[in-house]
Design a protein around this motif. Sequence first.
Motif, mmCIF file in Angstrom:
data_model
loop_
_atom_site.group_PDB
_atom_site.id
_atom_site.type_symbol
_atom_site.label_atom_id
_atom_site.label_comp_id
_atom_site.label_asym_id
_atom_site.label_seq_id
_atom_site.Cartn_x
_atom_site.Cartn_y
_atom_site.Cartn_z
ATOM 1 N N ARG A 81 0.819 -1.200 0.000
ATOM 2 C CA ARG A 81 0.000 0.000 0.000
ATOM 3 C C ARG A 81 0.862 1.262 0.000
ATOM 4 O O ARG A 81 0.567 2.222 -0.699
ATOM 5 C CB ARG A 81 -0.885 -0.043 1.252
ATOM 6 N N GLU A 101 -15.648 6.969 -7.632
ATOM 7 C CA GLU A 101 -15.626 5.931 -6.596
ATOM 8 C C GLU A 101 -14.397 5.026 -6.736
ATOM 9 O O GLU A 101 -13.820 4.580 -5.737
ATOM 10 C CB GLU A 101 -16.911 5.097 -6.662
ATOM 11 N N VAL A 105 -11.890 4.695 -3.600
ATOM 12 C CA VAL A 105 -11.603 3.424 -2.928
ATOM 13 C C VAL A 105 -10.106 3.292 -2.670
ATOM 14 O O VAL A 105 -9.662 2.880 -1.590
ATOM 15 C CB VAL A 105 -12.126 2.227 -3.770
ATOM 16 N N MET A 106 -9.318 3.677 -3.662
ATOM 17 C CA MET A 106 -7.862 3.607 -3.488
ATOM 18 C C MET A 106 -7.387 4.615 -2.434
ATOM 19 O O MET A 106 -6.481 4.338 -1.662
ATOM 20 C CB MET A 106 -7.165 3.885 -4.829
ATOM 21 N N LEU A 109 -8.049 3.159 0.926
ATOM 22 C CA LEU A 109 -7.063 2.129 1.272
ATOM 23 C C LEU A 109 -5.831 2.759 1.919
ATOM 24 O O LEU A 109 -5.235 2.201 2.822
ATOM 25 C CB LEU A 109 -6.622 1.384 0.008
ATOM 26 N N ARG A 152 -3.712 5.384 -8.253
ATOM 27 C CA ARG A 152 -2.376 5.069 -7.754
ATOM 28 C C ARG A 152 -1.716 6.317 -7.183
ATOM 29 O O ARG A 152 -0.984 6.243 -6.204
ATOM 30 C CB ARG A 152 -1.494 4.495 -8.862
ATOM 31 N N MET B 1 -14.759 1.094 1.550
ATOM 32 C CA MET B 1 -14.784 -0.248 0.974
ATOM 33 C C MET B 1 -16.206 -0.804 0.900
ATOM 34 O O MET B 1 -16.510 -1.645 0.084
ATOM 35 C CB MET B 1 -13.927 -1.198 1.831
ATOM 36 N N ILE B 3 -18.848 0.564 -0.071
ATOM 37 C CA ILE B 3 -19.538 0.909 -1.318
ATOM 38 C C ILE B 3 -19.247 -0.140 -2.399
ATOM 39 O O ILE B 3 -20.094 -0.428 -3.248
ATOM 40 C CB ILE B 3 -19.126 2.327 -1.803
ATOM 41 N N LYS B 7 -22.239 -1.876 -4.372
ATOM 42 C CA LYS B 7 -22.384 -1.668 -5.814
ATOM 43 C C LYS B 7 -22.039 -2.922 -6.616
ATOM 44 O O LYS B 7 -22.580 -3.125 -7.694
ATOM 45 C CB LYS B 7 -21.565 -0.459 -6.250
ATOM 46 N N LEU B 287 -7.423 -5.387 -5.390
ATOM 47 C CA LEU B 287 -7.387 -4.782 -4.052
ATOM 48 C C LEU B 287 -6.171 -5.282 -3.279
ATOM 49 O O LEU B 287 -5.477 -4.517 -2.613
ATOM 50 C CB LEU B 287 -8.657 -5.146 -3.271
ATOM 51 N N ALA B 289 -3.372 -6.511 -4.476
ATOM 52 C CA ALA B 289 -2.142 -5.980 -5.044
ATOM 53 C C ALA B 289 -1.920 -4.534 -4.619
ATOM 54 O O ALA B 289 -0.791 -4.069 -4.509
ATOM 55 C CB ALA B 289 -2.189 -6.084 -6.564
ATOM 56 N N MET B 290 -3.007 -3.813 -4.367
ATOM 57 C CA MET B 290 -2.899 -2.407 -3.991
ATOM 58 C C MET B 290 -2.650 -2.223 -2.496
ATOM 59 O O MET B 290 -2.595 -1.105 -1.997
ATOM 60 C CB MET B 290 -4.185 -1.657 -4.376
ATOM 61 N N GLY B 291 -2.605 -3.336 -1.781
ATOM 62 C CA GLY B 291 -2.269 -3.228 -0.359
ATOM 63 C C GLY B 291 -3.416 -3.457 0.590
ATOM 64 O O GLY B 291 -3.288 -3.207 1.794
ATOM 65 N N ALA B 292 -4.573 -3.916 0.082
ATOM 66 C CA ALA B 292 -5.682 -4.230 0.992
ATOM 67 C C ALA B 292 -5.288 -5.438 1.840
ATOM 68 O O ALA B 292 -4.662 -6.376 1.340
ATOM 69 C CB ALA B 292 -6.943 -4.536 0.192
ATOM 70 N N GLN B 296 -9.678 -6.580 5.086
ATOM 71 C CA GLN B 296 -10.501 -5.663 4.282
ATOM 72 C C GLN B 296 -11.225 -6.419 3.168
ATOM 73 O O GLN B 296 -12.353 -6.102 2.825
ATOM 74 C CB GLN B 296 -9.617 -4.557 3.701
#
Lengths: 182, 374
Positions: A81, A101, A105-106, A109, A152, B1, B3, B7, B287, B289-292, B296
Amino acid sequence: MVIVRDLVKTYGTGANALNGVSMDVNAGEVLVLMGPSGSGKTILISISILGGILTATSGSVTIDGREIVGMPEKELPALRRDLFGFIFQDFTLFPALTALENVAVMCRLKNVPHPSRQAAELLESVGLGAKLKSYPADLSGGQKQGVAMCGRCCANASGDFPERRRGCAERWRSQDSALAPR
Amino acid sequence: MNILAWKNLLHDRVRLGVTLPGIVFTLVLIAVQFGMFLDFLDTSANVVGHNTADPWISAPGIPNVNGGSPIAESKRRKAMQVAGVETAASFTLFFLNWKLPNGAFQSCQVAGFDLDSGMGAPGNVVEGRIDDLRGEDTVFIDELYKKKLGVSRIGDTLELNGKRVRVAGFTRGIRSFTTAPYVFTSFKNAQTYMRLREAGTVFILLRTKPGADLAAVKAGVQAAVPGVEVFTRAEMLKRTQNYWVFGTGAGTTTLMGAILGLLVGIVVVAQTIYAATIDHLKEFGTLKAMGATNGQIYQVIILQAVLAAVMGYALGISIALFVVNSTANTDLLIKLPWQVAIGIFGMTLLMCMSASLLSIRKATTIDPAMVFRG
């Protein structure tokens, strides 16, 4: 800085995906990884750049002085992250979320304050202010790339927010976002 | 998260159109099957369940309340002398033939109760008065069975076990789980219809004095009255329900239907929720990969399941209530007490969450190469 030494990845079947790879990636450096299909590009990225999503069989990966091979699983998400950002081939946006959105969301995070507001500002800074409520299916390939990059930027850039926004816009204009180091 | 969970569920209308009906019809199936079973359980022993008498005296070893055999009515006087007994009244329940206007016979269960104590009297009288049963040959039937018994109004005269019978009133909602409707009459009339010897009865119903210990009264009666068996109301209820529910094919079939409904429901919901989660596997990979954190990702998956459960329940229980209400005045009643409705909600949540948990491992161990390759 990323330092990879003698990295080996062996599958349970005994097949080697990586066989003693070593490399250095310096801060600010643009590195292109090329090779035939099945040569282990994704595996190398997944172990090193992706912050340990896959585990190495042996070897060493040091990121900003921290050894990540053997790092406890619970410490890896924060590493991914805080240190890395990716733009995938197909941008991997969430189809159910609007452009705003997707970026928000990112931002969440990353625990960025006021994620929706900052997401909106980022999108406006790259000229996508009119597309905040558009879904990925309604965006062009370039617009999707812009949304992915804003996500990002929000999630990874350090420093104050105006600086981050400027950087994001610049990368967008130069169309090198997929390769830009953070 | 959150949402993302919300959705993910609503955005793809086709997927929603598959997920929700799966849950909704599962719930309707479970509610209706269990409702039928609960109704069977209730009606199989409603003569006992809706009777205030406690304890009951019968011939020894009867299999259920519908299988009583005659005992001497003189035992009632002996029971009255036991400490703690306030009232003792005679009560009969017997299968007899009712002769229809066209000459055919219809089996019915004749309940003869003591008019003075009121123990065993039918509730929910909608036409006529209970006191009208003091008249000779008078009976009450339930309005549900008017057609079946060839009756249209008060005063209709037919034949019961070869003797004249006159309809004096109607009850509402006293259904029989067998094909034989209940016919209520006074104990005296019942003795005549059943051709019992003057001094015979089938049950003696007791009412204890306020504060009396039921177990002690039961033991006292058992000791004081020879040649009978004494049951508490709960024991008689359980014995009758066990006989009809577990001792006959009818009850077992209903119970199996309810259990199968539950199993089919679990499988359908599990498959539906699992498929809905797997559909978004790539997004969970992104998610990650992005650090979740795994926590989460669990949160998104479980919330998605909970939302599907709540929406499915709201629709499913509405349809089930409609079905339940539409059977309210028919021969087939489906019960849906609020406790069962709440239980079904809990079960729906559990089913959806369990199914989503099955897919969590898949989502959290996703190969990142999948995300890279698009």
